[in-house]
Design an enzyme around this catalytic site. Structure first.
Site, short mmCIF file in Angstrom:
data_model
loop_
_atom_site.label_atom_id
_atom_site.label_comp_id
_atom_site.label_asym_id
_atom_site.label_seq_id
_atom_site.Cartn_x
_atom_site.Cartn_y
_atom_site.Cartn_z
CD1 TRP A 99 2.67 9.66 -4.51
CD2 TRP A 99 3.96 9.03 -2.79
NE1 TRP A 99 1.85 9.35 -3.45
CE2 TRP A 99 2.61 8.96 -2.39
CE3 TRP A 99 4.95 8.68 -1.87
CZ2 TRP A 99 2.23 8.55 -1.10
CZ3 TRP A 99 4.58 8.28 -0.59
CH2 TRP A 99 3.23 8.22 -0.22
CG ASP A 166 6.01 5.16 -7.95
OD1 ASP A 166 5.18 4.24 -7.96
OD2 ASP A 166 6.10 6.00 -7.03
CE LYS A 190 -1.47 4.24 -2.89
NZ LYS A 190 -0.19 4.77 -3.32
C1 LIG Z 1 1.04 5.41 -2.57
C2 LIG Z 1 2.19 5.73 -3.44
C3 LIG Z 1 3.53 5.52 -3.04
C4 LIG Z 1 3.88 5.03 -1.66
O1 LIG Z 1 3.68 3.69 -1.54
P1 LIG Z 1 4.04 2.89 -0.20
O2 LIG Z 1 3.78 1.50 -0.62
O3 LIG Z 1 3.11 3.41 0.86
O4 LIG Z 1 5.45 3.16 0.15
C5 LIG Z 1 4.53 5.78 -3.94
N1 LIG Z 1 4.26 6.26 -5.17
C6 LIG Z 1 3.01 6.49 -5.59
C7 LIG Z 1 2.77 7.00 -6.98
C8 LIG Z 1 1.93 6.23 -4.74
O5 LIG Z 1 0.67 6.45 -5.16
#
Ligand SMILES: *Cc1c(COP(=O)(O)O)cnc(C)c1O
Length: 357
Positions: A99, A166, A190
């Site tokens: 990511w 993030d 998540k």
């Molecule tokens: C799942 C995830 C993403 C991607 O998220 P989307 O909403 O599918 O774009 C980005 N960063 C992390 C740390 C993730 O776990």
């Protein structure tokens, strides 16, 4: 049979969230019509959006001068939106996984990217520690929880430049000192709600410093000015996220979430260490995630991987197959996952050991 949901995302949500959302899909706020069929400008939905923003601020103790936004596009759109809005010349990134790498790729469309450290040499199984954040960077970007590899930065770091994080997979799992961050973002799917909404916590005065035109929808200022109601927001996911926020609030807030998550993770890591059939993928205990617990078959038992997966599936475990880039197993233990599910997984691991040693 009882199912134990260890999916990494979309993933387990509180029953409370599911029940309240089902009710609202049938009859939203006593209006006699569905949450899916009501105007986002109605007073009933406007109240949902406002309450979700207020409760997010309360739970994370977000200081004045910050906005909470609920947008579309997923965390992946934020990979581009962050540099679009705040990268002038150079940004610094910590590369802790797939990511983070995707975020880096997008930042390169907008300027110079200084990767201050990377754990790619060991398939991202640790958090780099010895790095220097360049003081001339416009911002420093981290991924606090690396969902795929099971590593986590569990404390708020100090940065001499605006810090961007993030937090897709560990938001609301612990208290955060938001004042240390300029932007915190993540996909809701998540730990917060269903797929389809992205949260952004943004310090208002970080904006307005880049010399490029920004398309309206990709400009944070648009959404700050319109309180996240510039266009049609993801109505149902925002409603569901609000229910999860209420559930967290009713269960002692993020402090209690942190305590419970730590307990769940620690007993599972202890079992992985103790059980002769398994070993953890992250060697340094301090780097191990409390959200995504990764493990593989121990040396000599590699050929038992499929047998364990089948056995665990029979026992009601769902979603424990590891990401293809790590292999083995990953048990995601988000806020809503009860201790009973962790206990059930541990029992399964112990029974498998007894049957196969
Ligand atoms: C799942 C995830 C993403 C991607 O998220 P989307 O909403 O599918 O774009 C980005 N960063 C992390 C740390 C993730 O776990």
């Amino acid at each position: 049979m009882v199912k134990h949901n260890f999916y990494a995302g979309p993933s387990i949500l509180p029953d409370y969230t599911l029940e309240k959302t089902v009710e609202a899909v049938k009859d939203f706020a006593g209006t006699g019509i569905s949450l899916m069929s009501i105007s986002h400008r109605s007073k009933e939905f406007t109240a949902v959006m406002e309450e979700a923003q207020q409760l997010f601020k309360k739970l994370l103790n977000i200081p004045d001068g910050y906005s909470v936004l609920f947008l579309g596009g997923g965390a992946s759109t934020q990979f581009a939106m962050v540099p679009f809005n705040i990268l002038n010349k150079k940004a610094a990134y910590l590369n802790t996984g797939a990511w983070a790498s995707k975020a880096i790729k997008e930042a390169k469309f907008f300027g110079e990217v200084d990767i201050v450290a990377s754990s790619e040499d060991k398939n991202f199984n640790y958090i780099p520690k010895d790095y220097k954040i360049p003081e001339d960077a416009d911002y420093f970007h981290i991924t606090t929880n690396n969902t795929i590899y099971g590593t986590e930065i569990k404390e708020d770091i100090d940065s001499p430049v605006p810090l961007v994080a993030d937090m897709s997979s560990d938001i609301l799992s612990r208290p955060v000192d938001v004042s240390k961050y300029a932007i915190i973002y993540g996909g809701a799917q998540k730990n917060l709600g269903p797929a389809g909404v992205t949260f952004v916590i943004i310090k208002n005065d970080i904006l307005g410093n880049v010399n490029r035109a920004i398309p309206t929808m990709l400009n944070y200022q648009t959404h700050i000015d319109k309180k996240s109601m510039f266009n049609t927001p993801p109505v149902l996911p925002v409603f569901a996220a609000l229910q999860t926020l209420k559930w967290i609030d009713g269960h002692g807030g993020v402090e209690e979430m942190q305590k419970y998550n730590k307990q769940k993770a620690e007993i599972l890591y202890d079992e992985i260490e103790r059980n002769s059939m398994f070993k953890p993928t992250v060697p340094n205990a301090g780097d191990r995630s409390y959200m995504n617990i990764c493990f593989v078959m121990n040396d000599g038992y590699e050929d038992k991987e499929k047998a364990f997966l089948d056995f665990a599936t029979e026992k009601g475990m769902v979603g424990i197959k590891g990401h293809r880039s790590v292999g083995g197993f990953r048990a995601s233990t988000y806020n809503a996952l009860p201790m009973e599910s962790v206990d059930a997984l541990i029992d399964t691991m112990q029974e498998f050991e007894k049957n196969n040693k």
